[in-house]
Design a protein around this motif. Structure first.
Motif, PDB file in Angstrom:
ATOM      1  N   VAL A   1       6.770 -13.366 -18.421  1.00  0.00           N
ATOM      2  CA  VAL A   1       6.498 -11.958 -18.700  1.00  0.00           C
ATOM      3  C   VAL A   1       5.566 -11.911 -19.902  1.00  0.00           C
ATOM      4  O   VAL A   1       5.913 -12.372 -20.991  1.00  0.00           O
ATOM      5  CB  VAL A   1       7.792 -11.169 -18.989  1.00  0.00           C
ATOM      6  N   LEU A   2       4.362 -11.381 -19.685  1.00  0.00           N
ATOM      7  CA  LEU A   2       3.337 -11.262 -20.725  1.00  0.00           C
ATOM      8  C   LEU A   2       3.324  -9.828 -21.228  1.00  0.00           C
ATOM      9  O   LEU A   2       3.441  -8.889 -20.436  1.00  0.00           O
ATOM     10  CB  LEU A   2       1.969 -11.617 -20.153  1.00  0.00           C
ATOM     11  N   ASP A   3       3.145  -9.647 -22.529  1.00  0.00           N
ATOM     12  CA  ASP A   3       3.177  -8.316 -23.131  1.00  0.00           C
ATOM     13  C   ASP A   3       2.140  -8.285 -24.246  1.00  0.00           C
ATOM     14  O   ASP A   3       2.170  -9.130 -25.140  1.00  0.00           O
ATOM     15  CB  ASP A   3       4.589  -8.069 -23.681  1.00  0.00           C
ATOM     16  N   ASP A   4       1.212  -7.333 -24.183  1.00  0.00           N
ATOM     17  CA  ASP A   4       0.198  -7.219 -25.231  1.00  0.00           C
ATOM     18  C   ASP A   4       0.439  -6.028 -26.158  1.00  0.00           C
ATOM     19  O   ASP A   4      -0.440  -5.604 -26.894  1.00  0.00           O
ATOM     20  CB  ASP A   4      -1.218  -7.167 -24.641  1.00  0.00           C
ATOM     21  N   GLY A   5       1.645  -5.478 -26.101  1.00  0.00           N
ATOM     22  CA  GLY A   5       1.984  -4.328 -26.929  1.00  0.00           C
ATOM     23  C   GLY A   5       1.782  -3.001 -26.226  1.00  0.00           C
ATOM     24  O   GLY A   5       2.301  -1.984 -26.653  1.00  0.00           O
ATOM     25  N   LYS A   6       1.041  -3.024 -25.119  1.00  0.00           N
ATOM     26  CA  LYS A   6       0.809  -1.817 -24.324  1.00  0.00           C
ATOM     27  C   LYS A   6       1.135  -2.045 -22.851  1.00  0.00           C
ATOM     28  O   LYS A   6       1.681  -1.185 -22.194  1.00  0.00           O
ATOM     29  CB  LYS A   6      -0.642  -1.356 -24.463  1.00  0.00           C
ATOM     30  N   ILE A   7       0.768  -3.203 -22.362  1.00  0.00           N
ATOM     31  CA  ILE A   7       0.928  -3.523 -20.933  1.00  0.00           C
ATOM     32  C   ILE A   7       1.802  -4.761 -20.801  1.00  0.00           C
ATOM     33  O   ILE A   7       1.656  -5.727 -21.548  1.00  0.00           O
ATOM     34  CB  ILE A   7      -0.443  -3.781 -20.276  1.00  0.00           C
ATOM     35  N   ARG A   8       2.720  -4.710 -19.819  1.00  0.00           N
ATOM     36  CA  ARG A   8       3.538  -5.879 -19.468  1.00  0.00           C
ATOM     37  C   ARG A   8       3.104  -6.334 -18.086  1.00  0.00           C
ATOM     38  O   ARG A   8       2.864  -5.521 -17.199  1.00  0.00           O
ATOM     39  CB  ARG A   8       5.019  -5.522 -19.460  1.00  0.00           C
TER      40      ARG A   8
END
Length: 145
Positions: A76-83
């Motif tokens: 699970v990748l998360d850039d602070g806005k999109i997962r």
């Protein structure tokens, strides 16, 4: 610390070469050829109990290639806005994870082995282990981080 301006869309699945043989396959990995960085460290996770989650952090500067050497799991990748969730289940595919991405490793199959090729030696200062600090760094709020 400056804002970390990477996105989950900077993370990509890379197909690695596969040399097939009746006696077994091999996948060679060469720095700056199959993967876009020099390898400074290699490690692997195994015997992860069912239902356990690994990861739960981001890196400030580290690049990684995550490979399901055996079995399967989800990243699970998360850039602070999109997962975004990426499933890995073949040893000749790797997920390239850029700096500034929160990652969680979930849904490990029985007997799975997660292999990581990393661009840096271990450095605790490179880790961001608190999601609220990560979120502030991603959004440019550097006060108290």
């Amino acid at each position: 610390m400056d804002e970390i301006k990477t996105s989950v869309y900077n993370c990509t699945v890379i197909e690695l070469p596969q040399v097939e043989s009746r006696s077994g396959n091999i996948t060679p990995v060469t720095c700056n050829k199959e993967i876009p960085f020099n390898i400074k460290r290699v490690y692997y996770l195994y015997d992860v109990p069912g239902g356990e989650t690994r990861g739960g952090h981001a890196h400030r500067n580290l690049h990684q290639l995550i490979v399901a050497a055996s079995g399967s799991f989800d990243v699970v990748l998360d850039d602070g806005k999109i997962r975004r969730t990426v499933s890995l289940n073949r040893p000749n595919y790797g997920l390239y994870v850029v700096p500034g991405i929160w990652r969680e490793l979930i849904n490990f199959s029985s007997g799975s082995v997660l292999l990581v090729l990393a661009s840096m030696s271990y450095d605790e200062c490179d880790y961001i282990r608190d999601y609220s600090i990560f979120s502030k760094l991603k959004n440019g709020d550097t006060h108290n981080s």
